[in-house]
Design a protein around this motif. Sequence first.
Motif, PDB file in Angstrom:
ATOM      1  N   GLU A  84       0.823  -1.205   0.000  1.00 50.37           N
ATOM      2  CA  GLU A  84       0.000   0.000   0.000  1.00 50.37           C
ATOM      3  C   GLU A  84       0.862   1.262   0.000  1.00 50.37           C
ATOM      4  O   GLU A  84       0.600   2.208  -0.737  1.00 50.37           O
ATOM      5  N   GLU A  99      -8.931  -1.470   0.556  1.00 53.38           N
ATOM      6  CA  GLU A  99      -8.123  -2.133  -0.457  1.00 53.38           C
ATOM      7  C   GLU A  99      -6.846  -2.719   0.128  1.00 53.38           C
ATOM      8  O   GLU A  99      -5.902  -3.039  -0.597  1.00 53.38           O
ATOM      9  N   VAL A 101      -3.996  -5.079   1.419  1.00 53.19           N
ATOM     10  CA  VAL A 101      -3.543  -6.295   0.762  1.00 53.19           C
ATOM     11  C   VAL A 101      -2.818  -7.198   1.750  1.00 53.19           C
ATOM     12  O   VAL A 101      -1.868  -6.770   2.405  1.00 53.19           O
ATOM     13  N   ASP A 105      -1.928 -12.774  -1.177  1.00 55.73           N
ATOM     14  CA  ASP A 105      -3.296 -12.767  -1.700  1.00 55.73           C
ATOM     15  C   ASP A 105      -3.260 -12.172  -3.109  1.00 55.73           C
ATOM     16  O   ASP A 105      -3.466 -10.976  -3.321  1.00 55.73           O
ATOM     17  N   ARG A 108      -6.124  -9.895  -4.616  1.00 55.03           N
ATOM     18  CA  ARG A 108      -6.203  -8.560  -4.008  1.00 55.03           C
ATOM     19  C   ARG A 108      -4.997  -7.704  -4.369  1.00 55.03           C
ATOM     20  O   ARG A 108      -5.116  -6.478  -4.496  1.00 55.03           O
ATOM     21  N   VAL A 109      -3.836  -8.325  -4.527  1.00 59.48           N
ATOM     22  CA  VAL A 109      -2.669  -7.567  -4.972  1.00 59.48           C
ATOM     23  C   VAL A 109      -2.940  -6.965  -6.343  1.00 59.48           C
ATOM     24  O   VAL A 109      -2.729  -5.775  -6.581  1.00 59.48           O
ATOM     25  N   ARG A 110      -3.439  -7.803  -7.259  1.00 59.73           N
ATOM     26  CA  ARG A 110      -3.733  -7.318  -8.614  1.00 59.73           C
ATOM     27  C   ARG A 110      -4.818  -6.252  -8.596  1.00 59.73           C
ATOM     28  O   ARG A 110      -4.733  -5.239  -9.306  1.00 59.73           O
ATOM     29  N   ALA A 112      -5.522  -4.228  -6.159  1.00 61.43           N
ATOM     30  CA  ALA A 112      -4.986  -3.004  -5.565  1.00 61.43           C
ATOM     31  C   ALA A 112      -4.152  -2.229  -6.580  1.00 61.43           C
ATOM     32  O   ALA A 112      -4.216  -0.998  -6.647  1.00 61.43           O
TER      33      ALA A 112
END
Length: 238
Positions: A84, A99, A101, A105, A108-110, A112
Amino acid sequence: MQRRPSRFLSAALASVLGAAVALAVPAVASAAEPDLTVKTWERPGSGAAPAADEVCTVQAQPVVAGQDASLVPPSLAECFDTLEDALAHVTGSPVPAAEGVAAGDLPRVRAAVEAANARSTAEAGTTADARTTAAAASSLVLGLIHRDAGYKGSQTLLWGKGSNGCFSGSTYGFSNLANFLQNNVISSAESFAGCWSTFYDGYSYGGDRRNCTPSCATMGSMDNRASSIVYRPRGTLG
């Protein structure tokens, strides 16, 4: 945002320091002895990996046709405690708490990264009067490189200036991965912002290559061999 001190020394600065040390030590030569001075340079190794709990960011250089890549100044890495923080540094916008991360994960990385890029693009065109200035100051994530296959292991976030990434035909490059300790260590990679990527075995975009269209869960025969990278518009191969 917690920014970690830069741990990397540019190749140019290292060269200057090395020259200074050499000048400070007088040379002793004998006409009866052969010249044993080293005439070649070893290819720089991988260097130390970033700590497992940090994410480093590196800015790409625009690739211009006919440009000598060896003359392009190297970009240094800046490292942060979380993805982040790294995304906020690149795009200039904080990442909303929703959002957040978790390590490992991938979805969620993608998400974000895509959301951060979308915010940067939207902010660049908020008003007609501010569009030119904002677009020049904005930036997008071009890709993530990983030290392990399957998008795992320590990761480095690669980014470029401008609000359009590769969508508008721009091409970005990293001509020498040894400058930020990523030479011969990449095992998987992801591309964003309308880019496909090409990983080269040689510096300055030469030698064997591997195209990621847009991502590579493994690097195949290029595993732990990449020494330079180019990000091109989607549909373009190196």
